[in-house]
Design a protein around this motif. Structure first.
Motif, PDB file in Angstrom:
ATOM      1  N   LYS A  66      28.163  60.901  49.885  1.00 36.35           N
ATOM      2  CA  LYS A  66      29.612  60.690  49.848  1.00 36.35           C
ATOM      3  C   LYS A  66      30.368  61.959  50.250  1.00 36.35           C
ATOM      4  O   LYS A  66      31.438  61.885  50.861  1.00 36.35           O
ATOM      5  CB  LYS A  66      30.044  60.185  48.468  1.00 36.35           C
ATOM      6  CG  LYS A  66      29.595  58.747  48.192  1.00 36.35           C
ATOM      7  CD  LYS A  66      30.287  57.765  49.139  1.00 36.35           C
ATOM      8  CE  LYS A  66      29.623  56.414  49.183  1.00 36.35           C
ATOM      9  NZ  LYS A  66      30.187  55.538  50.236  1.00 36.35           N
ATOM     10  N   GLN A  69      30.390  61.790  53.830  1.00 40.63           N
ATOM     11  CA  GLN A  69      31.373  60.800  54.284  1.00 40.63           C
ATOM     12  C   GLN A  69      32.791  61.390  54.250  1.00 40.63           C
ATOM     13  O   GLN A  69      33.584  61.190  55.182  1.00 40.63           O
ATOM     14  CB  GLN A  69      31.297  59.555  53.397  1.00 40.63           C
ATOM     15  CG  GLN A  69      32.338  58.496  53.767  1.00 40.63           C
ATOM     16  CD  GLN A  69      32.221  57.251  52.903  1.00 40.63           C
ATOM     17  OE1 GLN A  69      31.133  56.868  52.476  1.00 40.63           O
ATOM     18  NE2 GLN A  69      33.354  56.616  52.627  1.00 40.63           N
ATOM     19  N   GLN A  88      30.458  70.920  45.492  1.00 39.58           N
ATOM     20  CA  GLN A  88      30.715  70.451  44.125  1.00 39.58           C
ATOM     21  C   GLN A  88      29.680  71.077  43.223  1.00 39.58           C
ATOM     22  O   GLN A  88      28.477  70.946  43.460  1.00 39.58           O
ATOM     23  CB  GLN A  88      30.617  68.923  44.059  1.00 39.58           C
ATOM     24  CG  GLN A  88      30.603  68.337  42.652  1.00 39.58           C
ATOM     25  CD  GLN A  88      31.963  68.338  41.984  1.00 39.58           C
ATOM     26  OE1 GLN A  88      32.938  67.860  42.560  1.00 39.58           O
ATOM     27  NE2 GLN A  88      32.059  68.873  40.769  1.00 39.58           N
ATOM     28  N   VAL A 100      34.871  73.068  42.241  1.00 36.06           N
ATOM     29  CA  VAL A 100      34.783  72.361  43.509  1.00 36.06           C
ATOM     30  C   VAL A 100      35.562  73.155  44.550  1.00 36.06           C
ATOM     31  O   VAL A 100      36.574  73.786  44.217  1.00 36.06           O
ATOM     32  CB  VAL A 100      35.332  70.922  43.349  1.00 36.06           C
ATOM     33  CG1 VAL A 100      36.781  70.913  42.918  1.00 36.06           C
ATOM     34  CG2 VAL A 100      35.157  70.094  44.614  1.00 36.06           C
ATOM     35  N   ALA A 117      42.394  69.760  53.969  1.00 34.39           N
ATOM     36  CA  ALA A 117      41.887  70.204  52.663  1.00 34.39           C
ATOM     37  C   ALA A 117      42.447  69.311  51.555  1.00 34.39           C
ATOM     38  O   ALA A 117      41.725  68.903  50.637  1.00 34.39           O
ATOM     39  CB  ALA A 117      42.241  71.662  52.410  1.00 34.39           C
ATOM     40  N   ARG A 118      43.724  68.979  51.656  1.00 33.84           N
ATOM     41  CA  ARG A 118      44.331  68.097  50.652  1.00 33.84           C
ATOM     42  C   ARG A 118      43.691  66.716  50.691  1.00 33.84           C
ATOM     43  O   ARG A 118      43.345  66.128  49.663  1.00 33.84           O
ATOM     44  CB  ARG A 118      45.853  67.998  50.877  1.00 33.84           C
ATOM     45  CG  ARG A 118      46.562  67.044  49.920  1.00 33.84           C
ATOM     46  CD  ARG A 118      46.459  67.553  48.480  1.00 33.84           C
ATOM     47  NE  ARG A 118      46.735  66.507  47.515  1.00 33.84           N
ATOM     48  CZ  ARG A 118      47.931  66.324  46.945  1.00 33.84           C
ATOM     49  NH1 ARG A 118      48.946  67.107  47.225  1.00 33.84           N
ATOM     50  NH2 ARG A 118      48.110  65.355  46.064  1.00 33.84           N
ATOM     51  N   ILE A 121      40.065  66.866  49.111  1.00 36.51           N
ATOM     52  CA  ILE A 121      39.924  66.877  47.651  1.00 36.51           C
ATOM     53  C   ILE A 121      40.350  65.530  47.068  1.00 36.51           C
ATOM     54  O   ILE A 121      39.746  65.034  46.106  1.00 36.51           O
ATOM     55  CB  ILE A 121      40.676  68.066  46.999  1.00 36.51           C
ATOM     56  CG1 ILE A 121      40.396  68.111  45.496  1.00 36.51           C
ATOM     57  CG2 ILE A 121      42.170  68.034  47.257  1.00 36.51           C
ATOM     58  CD1 ILE A 121      38.916  68.261  45.140  1.00 36.51           C
ATOM     59  N   ASP A 122      41.362  64.898  47.672  1.00 37.83           N
ATOM     60  CA  ASP A 122      41.768  63.584  47.174  1.00 37.83           C
ATOM     61  C   ASP A 122      40.627  62.573  47.305  1.00 37.83           C
ATOM     62  O   ASP A 122      40.334  61.817  46.376  1.00 37.83           O
ATOM     63  CB  ASP A 122      42.999  63.069  47.949  1.00 37.83           C
ATOM     64  CG  ASP A 122      44.287  63.798  47.554  1.00 37.83           C
ATOM     65  OD1 ASP A 122      44.277  64.558  46.564  1.00 37.83           O
ATOM     66  OD2 ASP A 122      45.302  63.594  48.250  1.00 37.83           O
ATOM     67  N   LEU A 124      37.373  63.235  47.710  1.00 40.06           N
ATOM     68  CA  LEU A 124      36.243  63.643  46.877  1.00 40.06           C
ATOM     69  C   LEU A 124      36.415  63.096  45.462  1.00 40.06           C
ATOM     70  O   LEU A 124      35.476  62.569  44.856  1.00 40.06           O
ATOM     71  CB  LEU A 124      36.145  65.163  46.895  1.00 40.06           C
ATOM     72  CG  LEU A 124      34.944  65.821  46.229  1.00 40.06           C
ATOM     73  CD1 LEU A 124      34.668  67.181  46.885  1.00 40.06           C
ATOM     74  CD2 LEU A 124      35.156  66.036  44.734  1.00 40.06           C
ATOM     75  N   LYS A 125      37.640  63.196  44.942  1.00 40.23           N
ATOM     76  CA  LYS A 125      37.889  62.732  43.572  1.00 40.23           C
ATOM     77  C   LYS A 125      37.864  61.209  43.460  1.00 40.23           C
ATOM     78  O   LYS A 125      37.800  60.674  42.360  1.00 40.23           O
ATOM     79  CB  LYS A 125      39.225  63.280  43.068  1.00 40.23           C
ATOM     80  CG  LYS A 125      39.133  64.758  42.674  1.00 40.23           C
ATOM     81  CD  LYS A 125      40.515  65.310  42.354  1.00 40.23           C
ATOM     82  CE  LYS A 125      40.419  66.663  41.668  1.00 40.23           C
ATOM     83  NZ  LYS A 125      40.277  66.562  40.206  1.00 40.23           N
ATOM     84  N   GLN A 126      37.938  60.522  44.592  1.00 36.65           N
ATOM     85  CA  GLN A 126      37.873  59.060  44.554  1.00 36.65           C
ATOM     86  C   GLN A 126      36.448  58.540  44.667  1.00 36.65           C
ATOM     87  O   GLN A 126      36.077  57.579  43.983  1.00 36.65           O
ATOM     88  CB  GLN A 126      38.689  58.459  45.715  1.00 36.65           C
ATOM     89  CG  GLN A 126      40.190  58.584  45.547  1.00 36.65           C
ATOM     90  CD  GLN A 126      40.955  58.017  46.737  1.00 36.65           C
ATOM     91  OE1 GLN A 126      40.436  57.892  47.844  1.00 36.65           O
ATOM     92  NE2 GLN A 126      42.209  57.664  46.499  1.00 36.65           N
ATOM     93  N   ILE A 127      35.654  59.128  45.558  1.00 38.01           N
ATOM     94  CA  ILE A 127      34.407  58.433  45.929  1.00 38.01           C
ATOM     95  C   ILE A 127      33.118  59.200  45.669  1.00 38.01           C
ATOM     96  O   ILE A 127      32.042  58.633  45.836  1.00 38.01           O
ATOM     97  CB  ILE A 127      34.438  57.985  47.413  1.00 38.01           C
ATOM     98  CG1 ILE A 127      34.438  59.182  48.372  1.00 38.01           C
ATOM     99  CG2 ILE A 127      35.616  57.050  47.681  1.00 38.01           C
ATOM    100  CD1 ILE A 127      34.198  58.793  49.836  1.00 38.01           C
ATOM    101  N   VAL A 128      33.182  60.450  45.277  1.00 33.72           N
ATOM    102  CA  VAL A 128      31.930  61.187  45.054  1.00 33.72           C
ATOM    103  C   VAL A 128      31.500  61.002  43.592  1.00 33.72           C
ATOM    104  O   VAL A 128      32.248  61.351  42.677  1.00 33.72           O
ATOM    105  CB  VAL A 128      32.099  62.684  45.400  1.00 33.72           C
ATOM    106  CG1 VAL A 128      30.816  63.455  45.107  1.00 33.72           C
ATOM    107  CG2 VAL A 128      32.471  62.832  46.879  1.00 33.72           C
ATOM    108  N   PRO A 129      30.319  60.410  43.370  1.00 33.33           N
ATOM    109  CA  PRO A 129      29.903  60.068  42.008  1.00 33.33           C
ATOM    110  C   PRO A 129      29.511  61.290  41.173  1.00 33.33           C
ATOM    111  O   PRO A 129      28.352  61.676  41.098  1.00 33.33           O
ATOM    112  CB  PRO A 129      28.749  59.097  42.204  1.00 33.33           C
ATOM    113  CG  PRO A 129      28.200  59.418  43.557  1.00 33.33           C
ATOM    114  CD  PRO A 129      29.359  59.901  44.379  1.00 33.33           C
ATOM    115  N   VAL A 130      30.536  61.860  40.562  1.00 33.34           N
ATOM    116  CA  VAL A 130      30.402  63.007  39.667  1.00 33.34           C
ATOM    117  C   VAL A 130      31.299  62.702  38.469  1.00 33.34           C
ATOM    118  O   VAL A 130      32.359  62.100  38.633  1.00 33.34           O
ATOM    119  CB  VAL A 130      30.863  64.300  40.368  1.00 33.34           C
ATOM    120  CG1 VAL A 130      30.863  65.481  39.409  1.00 33.34           C
ATOM    121  CG2 VAL A 130      29.977  64.604  41.576  1.00 33.34           C
TER     122      VAL A 130
END
Lengths: 153, 79, 153, 79
Positions: A66, A69, A88, A100, A117-118, A121-122, A124-130
């Motif tokens: 992800k 992606q 991450q 991160v 960059a904005r 990060i948006d 990443l916070k939606q789709i990266v399973p962390v």
């Protein structure tokens, strides 16, 4: 020289911003923009405003996919950018530590690195399973995410 | 088949993964029902939980079978 | 703890992004945004596209005052930000090296740090008395600025 | 009075500063004329050059005198 370096990392190691800057900067670049997420110690207005520590857990194989992606989407949306680093960190982290980093290079400061960059990060916070577990003076609890993925995410 | 768990679901199950008895391929919607029936401790978390099949987000109508890598977790909260 | 650290530096030393991140991050911060200006080696489309080296000179006393002014303006315009670091390096620099850094912290990623960093570098390039001499394969020349200050700058 | 020079102006004068003979306080506009008259090498650069008085940008109608810190330089190109 590779004009579009992409660095993806899910790691327990501390984040080294100097190394990330060097890694994304190509000969075409005069601009690097870095978003760094840090462990916030105090969140005024929250029911429990004080955070002592955060612990991050990841579904590692999917998280790396992800992150890749997110980098692909950044390149599709911001054609002027060159280098991308998405890091991450997982494991335990103290207040103030970088968790991160989204680092982007481009030729000039108006070339899309701020926007990319904005966006990075948006997404990443939606789709990266962390997931993060927060330790406060009164105990610890998983932080609830709220994004429900759609097809294509 | 084995289902990996993360975050709240792992804590609730007290395990990194659970085994689910599945009779051949089915849908993600069916799989959710099977998990709830066979692992009652997870039942109340399932409606909000996300399902990943082969490391991609999967939706109710998607196919899933014993050969897939399947994971169950809450909405992400990283970054 | 100081909730609004401001670090101003005009220096010949290499820029350490890790140190700047730590310096701007207060307990209230979950976001740090850094703009880093680097020496661009290739500028496609320019009459002389290849840069070998840049040499920076400053009117040091005034430059430090103007860096402080940029920080003040950033705080006036972006009330949500906490820490600010503005570092301008002077002397000789090779391609790829960081020359200038604008680093800003705030609570959340929507709290103004991206916008403040962009504003900060734009203003720095307008009003801080620093000049660069570019060495190209065919010789060296001062880079011409184009901003004419107005009263209040 | 002493006037500090930077970048192109310093290269042209081949000096970090020049001396200008000034009869008491005047304006920035007058000072520009005096510099051009006394330092012909800088004359063609003066129209585009910026003047700083006491480390602030100064404009034609501003006062300037022998007690001020004065600098002359091209539009900035840092960052």
């Amino acid at each position: 020289m590779n004009d579009t370096p992409t660095l993806i990392a899910l790691t327990e190691a501390a984040i080294d911003l100097n190394a990330l800057q060097r890694a994304v900067t190509t000969d075409l670049d005069g601009t690097v923009v870095a978003f760094i997420g840090t462990v916030r110690g105090v969140t005024p207005g929250a029911a429990e405003p004080v955070t002592t520590r955060l612990e991050y857990e990841a579904y590692a194989a999917m998280a790396e996919n992800k992150l890749r992606q997110v980098a692909r989407e950044m390149r599709e949306k911001f054609a002027g950018i060159h280098g991308i680093a998405l890091t991450q960190r997982v494991g335990e982290m103290a207040v103030g530590e970088p968790v991160v980093a989204v680092v982007v290079s481009c030729g000039h400061r108006g070339g899309g690195a701020f926007e990319a960059a904005r966006y990075g990060i948006d997404r990443l916070k939606q789709i990266v399973p962390v997931w993060k577990k927060e330790t406060r003076p009164d105990g610890s609890a998983w932080v609830e995410g709220d994004y429900v993925p759609a097809r294509g995410d | 088949m084995k289902i990996q768990l993360f975050a709240t679901l792992r804590d609730r199950a007290k395990a990194r993964s659970i085994e689910v008895a599945l009779e051949g391929p089915t849908t993600v919607a069916e799989l959710r029902k099977v998990i709830a029936a066979q692992h009652a401790a997870l039942a109340d978390l399932l409606p909000q939980a996300l399902v990943a099949v082969n490391q991609e987000f999967a939706f109710d109508e998607d196919a899933v079978g014993p050969d897939n890598e399947v994971a169950l977790f809450p909405p992400v909260s990283g970054g």
